[in-house]
Design an enzyme around this catalytic site. Structure first.
Site, PDB file in Angstrom:
ATOM      1  N   ASP A  27      -6.943  -1.297  -4.855  1.00 36.90           N
ATOM      2  CA  ASP A  27      -8.004  -0.903  -3.923  1.00 36.90           C
ATOM      3  C   ASP A  27      -8.970   0.093  -4.569  1.00 36.90           C
ATOM      4  O   ASP A  27     -10.181   0.033  -4.343  1.00 36.90           O
ATOM      5  CB  ASP A  27      -7.418  -0.279  -2.650  1.00 36.90           C
TER       6      ASP A  27
ATOM      7  N   ASP B  15       0.859  -1.181   0.000  1.00 33.03           N
ATOM      8  CA  ASP B  15       0.000   0.000   0.000  1.00 33.03           C
ATOM      9  C   ASP B  15       0.893   1.228   0.000  1.00 33.03           C
ATOM     10  O   ASP B  15       1.961   1.225   0.624  1.00 33.03           O
ATOM     11  CB  ASP B  15      -0.907   0.016   1.232  1.00 33.03           C
TER      12      ASP B  15
END
Length: 164
Positions: A133, A119
């Site tokens: 995402d 991330d």
């Protein structure tokens, strides 16, 4: 090209963009560097996430690996009945995001089926995510809209079988 082919092409696009951006993030942000994109709202910083959203379930990475594998299989199976352009986009984005996360879980450190998702997009300190995402979130919103509007996945004869 048939809708299933378009779904696979979109999924491949999401996968390539997500994995490429993660490769960049690991190389550019690995020393703890933060890059402000929109001050106070969006910045780039590297986070290796063993869990799900908000790092929930960090000790159950293997569960997320199984869930991602089942999701990929289910999308590939259901996608064979595609006739709708909107559903093709939804399932393509879902497949690309889920498959990219599955690859992270399978092949990234600390080990097979226990890997951490990369991330790097920090949304004002609320959560940190990635391109997959974004694809997953937007496609889930569109999935809800299509479901609420009763738009069939395939032919009109499939309408009763597509609502779940």
């Amino acid at each position: 090209m048939r809708p299933y082919g378009w779904m696979l092409m979109l999924a491949a696009g999401v996968l390539v963009v997500d994995q490429s951006s993660k490769f960049w993030a690991i190389s550019a942000l690995s020393n703890g560097e933060r890059i402000a994109v929109i001050p106070e709202l969006v910045q780039l910083r590297l986070l290796l996430n063993p869990g799900a959203a908000f790092s929930i379930g960090a000790g159950a990475t293997w569960v997320f690996t199984i869930v991602a594998a089942v999701a990929v299989g289910a999308i590939l199976y259901v996608g064979r009945r595609l006739r709708s352009t909107a559903w093709t986009v939804v399932l393509g984005a879902l497949l690309g995001g889920a498959f990219s996360h599955l690859l992270d879980r399978l092949f990234r450190a600390p080990g097979f089926a226990q890997g951490h998702v990369v991330d790097f997009i920090d949304y004002g300190g609320l959560f940190v995510g990635n391109v997959a995402d974004i694809a997953l979130t937007l496609s889930c919103v569109l999935l809800m809209v299509l479901t609420l509007r009763d738009i069939p996945l395939g032919d009109a004869t499939d309408k009763g079988r597509t609502s779940a």
